[in-house]
Design a protein around this motif. Structure first.
Motif, PDB file in Angstrom:
ATOM      1  N   PRO A  67       0.666  -1.109   0.049  1.00  0.00           N
ATOM      2  CA  PRO A  67       0.093  -0.057   0.017  1.00  0.00           C
ATOM      3  C   PRO A  67       0.859   1.412   0.022  1.00  0.00           C
ATOM      4  N   GLY A  69       0.680   5.671   0.150  1.00  0.00           N
ATOM      5  CA  GLY A  69       0.033   6.964   0.018  1.00  0.00           C
ATOM      6  C   GLY A  69       0.777   7.980  -0.852  1.00  0.00           C
ATOM      7  N   GLY A  70       1.669   9.060  -0.066  1.00  0.00           N
ATOM      8  CA  GLY A  70       2.534   9.974  -0.796  1.00  0.00           C
ATOM      9  C   GLY A  70       3.799   9.551  -1.088  1.00  0.00           C
ATOM     10  N   ALA A  71       4.085   8.387  -0.323  1.00  0.00           N
ATOM     11  CA  ALA A  71       5.509   7.655  -0.658  1.00  0.00           C
ATOM     12  C   ALA A  71       6.612   8.765  -0.131  1.00  0.00           C
ATOM     13  N   LEU A  72       6.013   9.340   0.869  1.00  0.00           N
ATOM     14  CA  LEU A  72       6.982  10.310   1.485  1.00  0.00           C
ATOM     15  C   LEU A  72       7.659  10.029   2.961  1.00  0.00           C
ATOM     16  N   ASP A 133       4.555  17.755   9.473  1.00  0.00           N
ATOM     17  CA  ASP A 133       5.288  18.791   8.794  1.00  0.00           C
ATOM     18  C   ASP A 133       5.774  17.955   7.391  1.00  0.00           C
ATOM     19  N   THR A 139      -0.449  11.320   2.906  1.00  0.00           N
ATOM     20  CA  THR A 139      -1.805  10.917   3.015  1.00  0.00           C
ATOM     21  C   THR A 139      -2.152  10.789   4.678  1.00  0.00           C
ATOM     22  N   ASN A 143       0.086   8.213   7.028  1.00  0.00           N
ATOM     23  CA  ASN A 143       0.651   8.805   8.310  1.00  0.00           C
ATOM     24  C   ASN A 143       0.339   8.176   9.615  1.00  0.00           C
ATOM     25  N   SER A 149       3.046  12.105  13.775  1.00  0.00           N
ATOM     26  CA  SER A 149       2.847  13.088  14.744  1.00  0.00           C
ATOM     27  C   SER A 149       2.975  14.425  14.118  1.00  0.00           C
ATOM     28  N   ILE A 211      -5.696  -0.077   4.902  1.00  0.00           N
ATOM     29  CA  ILE A 211      -6.696   0.829   5.496  1.00  0.00           C
ATOM     30  C   ILE A 211      -7.364   1.556   4.198  1.00  0.00           C
TER      31      ILE A 211
HETATM   32  C1  LIG Z   1      10.035  17.361   4.784  1.00  0.00           C
HETATM   33  C2  LIG Z   1       9.216  16.123   5.646  1.00  0.00           C
HETATM   34  C3  LIG Z   1       8.860  16.271   7.032  1.00  0.00           C
HETATM   35  C4  LIG Z   1       8.147  15.293   7.497  1.00  0.00           C
HETATM   36  N1  LIG Z   1       7.672  15.490   8.781  1.00  0.00           N
HETATM   37  C5  LIG Z   1       6.956  14.844   9.390  1.00  0.00           C
HETATM   38  C6  LIG Z   1       6.253  15.116  10.860  1.00  0.00           C
HETATM   39  O1  LIG Z   1       6.430  16.004  11.117  1.00  0.00           O
HETATM   40  N2  LIG Z   1       5.261  14.196  11.264  1.00  0.00           N
HETATM   41  C7  LIG Z   1       5.195  12.787  10.642  1.00  0.00           C
HETATM   42  O2  LIG Z   1       4.466  12.075  11.152  1.00  0.00           O
HETATM   43  N3  LIG Z   1       5.922  12.646   9.608  1.00  0.00           N
HETATM   44  C8  LIG Z   1       6.684  13.333   8.879  1.00  0.00           C
HETATM   45  N4  LIG Z   1       7.256  12.997   7.925  1.00  0.00           N
HETATM   46  C9  LIG Z   1       7.360  11.577   7.194  1.00  0.00           C
HETATM   47  C10 LIG Z   1       6.406  11.204   6.308  1.00  0.00           C
HETATM   48  O3  LIG Z   1       6.437  11.967   5.025  1.00  0.00           O
HETATM   49  C11 LIG Z   1       4.900  11.456   6.875  1.00  0.00           C
HETATM   50  O4  LIG Z   1       4.609  10.609   8.094  1.00  0.00           O
HETATM   51  C12 LIG Z   1       3.669  10.961   5.766  1.00  0.00           C
HETATM   52  O5  LIG Z   1       2.602  11.322   6.511  1.00  0.00           O
HETATM   53  C13 LIG Z   1       3.701   9.496   5.352  1.00  0.00           C
HETATM   54  O6  LIG Z   1       2.493   9.577   4.537  1.00  0.00           O
HETATM   55  P1  LIG Z   1       2.665   9.150   3.172  1.00  0.00           P
HETATM   56  O7  LIG Z   1       1.116   9.006   2.627  1.00  0.00           O
HETATM   57  O8  LIG Z   1       3.592   9.760   2.382  1.00  0.00           O
HETATM   58  O9  LIG Z   1       2.778   7.424   3.315  1.00  0.00           O
HETATM   59  P2  LIG Z   1       3.649   6.305   2.566  1.00  0.00           P
HETATM   60  O10 LIG Z   1       5.243   6.742   2.577  1.00  0.00           O
HETATM   61  O11 LIG Z   1       3.127   6.319   1.457  1.00  0.00           O
HETATM   62  O12 LIG Z   1       3.558   5.051   3.405  1.00  0.00           O
HETATM   63  C14 LIG Z   1       3.899   5.100   4.695  1.00  0.00           C
HETATM   64  C15 LIG Z   1       3.894   3.624   5.335  1.00  0.00           C
HETATM   65  O13 LIG Z   1       2.470   3.110   5.415  1.00  0.00           O
HETATM   66  C16 LIG Z   1       1.732   2.207   4.544  1.00  0.00           C
HETATM   67  N5  LIG Z   1       0.696   2.705   3.917  1.00  0.00           N
HETATM   68  C17 LIG Z   1       0.383   3.774   3.275  1.00  0.00           C
HETATM   69  N6  LIG Z   1      -0.983   3.640   3.068  1.00  0.00           N
HETATM   70  C18 LIG Z   1      -1.534   2.688   3.584  1.00  0.00           C
HETATM   71  C19 LIG Z   1      -2.834   2.240   3.568  1.00  0.00           C
HETATM   72  N7  LIG Z   1      -3.795   2.890   3.123  1.00  0.00           N
HETATM   73  N8  LIG Z   1      -3.157   1.283   4.448  1.00  0.00           N
HETATM   74  C20 LIG Z   1      -1.926   0.532   4.923  1.00  0.00           C
HETATM   75  N9  LIG Z   1      -0.750   0.883   5.001  1.00  0.00           N
HETATM   76  C21 LIG Z   1      -0.582   1.979   4.280  1.00  0.00           C
HETATM   77  C22 LIG Z   1       2.895   2.217   3.526  1.00  0.00           C
HETATM   78  O14 LIG Z   1       2.986   0.710   2.995  1.00  0.00           O
HETATM   79  C23 LIG Z   1       4.118   2.573   4.273  1.00  0.00           C
HETATM   80  O15 LIG Z   1       4.777   1.383   4.974  1.00  0.00           O
HETATM   81  C24 LIG Z   1       8.150  13.953   7.180  1.00  0.00           C
HETATM   82  C25 LIG Z   1       8.716  13.691   5.712  1.00  0.00           C
HETATM   83  C26 LIG Z   1       9.312  14.820   4.929  1.00  0.00           C
HETATM   84  C27 LIG Z   1       9.656  14.424   3.694  1.00  0.00           C
END
Ligand SMILES: Cc1cc2nc3c(=O)[nH]c(=O)nc-3n(C[C@H](O)[C@H](O)[C@H](O)COP(=O)(O)OP(=O)(O)OC[C@H]3O[C@@H](n4cnc5c(N)ncnc54)[C@H](O)[C@@H]3O)c2cc1C
Length: 461
Positions: A67, A69-72, A133, A139, A143, A149, A211
């Protein structure tokens, strides 16, 4: 894999599935230093029913599913270690319900932080959610799946996973379940008083299921906002200063950082304190109580508040904060990864010294800091390293710095958060055998064919 592309197309439509080389390339990596690995297919479902059908197909054919989301996440958790399907959730981004009176929202998992923020500002300006942040395309699902957090984590109840009131999930068998109050009544207000099954999907990095919908707590959004910057040169005083300010219960968010950029901040330990209020009188009172809590530091001239010009305040009051993203560009090449370690507040001085030691030894740029989680129940301490993607040697050094930071965090009593696979292995290596066994058994029960994000949370070092 024969005929799989056609079957995937039947489920989501031909426009939303691909095995083209360029798509597989993009989905094989993230912005961090973890080695890439290509998926066989990229699929973008639009509904829970489609997710369920996709997972049934994958399970029947034992095809890995990751799965995304934003791959971030930066630590490679969406890199398909064993190929298979990357399930990009971004089309499932609807905001389904806001319950103003009970302060919760129901969203699809692919709704982004930015979308929810904009939606609430437009339609429910008296409410807000806790914003990480991360860039706004992160997504809500991604997160909470990693215990993220954000800017309300100090004042409003800790990790974002603790703010989840209910989930809809698709199991690795394709079965669709609701967890929390929504499993029993048509309202998404609470996980209690039922046995808490929601935790089976939080912090598991997508290894237990997908999820698809989330109930999330919202909080009042006061009319006024201000920011205070407290500075000291002595890192050993930071836990005490945080403890005192947290104790006033007057701050909305508290974060500490050290950074060699800009140069005039080098050598200072900086504590950012966000304050919100509904009137000038309330704001004044909150700020005064915060000042009172650290007055003896001020009187001894050991620390002080830096008066901030309005234009600087505007930038510092933004959620999400863009400073970390901008930091990625301090080295040419725009690469960036960090170890975020969840640790007790009192570990901050040791964590800071270790971070300086690691970067000095490896000759790289540092940025460190900590966000307070809960009323000082923990901090998320980050060791952030920028790197140049075009410089393999530089990436290798940063990978080493990350590894050393993970080890140091565990050594001083913290636990790396959203750890890379090597970091997960370090954690599992220290975990009590019984706990590890239970994790493995839970996973086997939920995912008998081991299709969900394989490679994660599975091998002890
Ligand atoms: C500049 C910067 C600042 C950041 N600051 C913060 C911060 O303040 N707080 C913080 O919490 N994070 C922070 N992050 C880290 C991260 O980017 C975040 O936590 C972000 O919210 C992850 O969400 P995403 O959608 O990119 O998840 P993804 O990277 O796409 O996925 C994260 C994990 O969740 C799983 N996943 C994704 N979607 C689902 C789903 N629907 N069901 C089941 N599993 C799933 C994925 O398989 C992976 O294991 C930061 C990142 C950057 C680049």
């Amino acid at each position: 894999m024969e005929g799989i592309l056609e079957k995937l197309s039947e489920i989501v439509g031909a426009d939303f599935v691909s095995n083209a080389a360029e798509e597989r390339f993009i989905y094989s990596r993230d912005q961090g230093v973890q080695p890439p690995h290509a998926p066989d297919y990229v699929v973008l479902p639009n509904t829970t029913e489609e997710v369920s059908a996709l997972i049934r197909l994958a399970n029947k054919n034992k095809i890995p599913v990751v799965p995304m989301g934003g791959a971030l996440v930066l630590s490679g958790l969406t890199i398909p270690q064993r190929g298979g399907i990357v399930l990009d959730m971004k089309r499932m981004n609807r905001i389904l319900e806001v319950n103003e009176m009970s302060h919760y929202v129901v969203v699809e998992a692919g709704a982004s932080q930015g979308m929810l923020k904009a939606y609430l500002e437009k339609h429910h300006p008296q409410l807000k959610h806790s914003i990480p942040d991360a860039p706004p395309v992160a997504t809500i699902g991604g997160n909470i799946a990693i215990h993220g957090s954000g800017h309300l984590s100090q004042s409003e109840g800790g990790f974002h996973s603790e703010m989840v009131t209910g989930l809809e999930v698709v199991l690795a068998t394709g079965e669709v379940l609701k967890l929390g109050s929504c499993s029993t009544v048509p309202k998404w207000f609470s996980r209690a008083p039922l046995p808490d099954l929601v935790g089976l999907f939080l912090g598991w990095n997508g290894t237990t299921g997908v999820i698809t919908k989330i109930g999330l707590k919202l909080f009042p959004s006061p009319k006024m906002k201000d920011i205070m910057m407290f500075m000291t040169e002595d890192v050993d005083t930071v836990p005490d200063i945080l403890f005192r300010i947290i104790g006033t219960e007057m701050a909305e968010d508290m974060a500490f950082f050290v950074s060699p950029q800009p140069a005039y901040f080098d050598g200072f330990q900086i504590i950012m304190i966000s304050v919100v209020a509904n009137s000038v009188k309330e704001m004044k009172m909150r700020r005064e109580l915060i000042c009172d809590s650290v007055r003896d530091y001020l009187e001894r001239k050991e620390a002080g508040f830096l008066p901030l010009p309005p234009h600087m305040k505007v930038k510092l009051m933004e959620a999400p904060q863009k400073n970390l993203s901008e930091f990625a560009d301090t080295v040419r090449g725009g690469g960036f990864e960090y170890v975020g370690a969840i640790m007790p507040v009192e570990c901050i001085p040791q964590a800071y010294r270790k971070g300086r030691e690691i970067t000095e030894q490896l000759g790289i740029t540092y940025s460190m800091g900590a966000r307070v989680i809960g009323r000082g129940h923990a901090v998320m301490f980050y060791y952030a390293y920028p790197f140049n993607r075009a410089d393999a040697k530089n990436m290798e050094t940063v990978a080493k710095a990350l590894e050393e930071s993970n080890e140091a965090a565990l050594e001083m009593g913290g636990i790396p958060w959203k750890a890379e696979i090597s970091g997960q292995q370090l954690i599992l290596g220290r975990m009590e055998p019984g706990t590890y066994k239970l994790m493995t058994e839970v996973r086997k029960l939920l995912d008998p064919n081991g299709i969900m994000n394989p490679g994660n949370w599975e091998v002890r070092s």
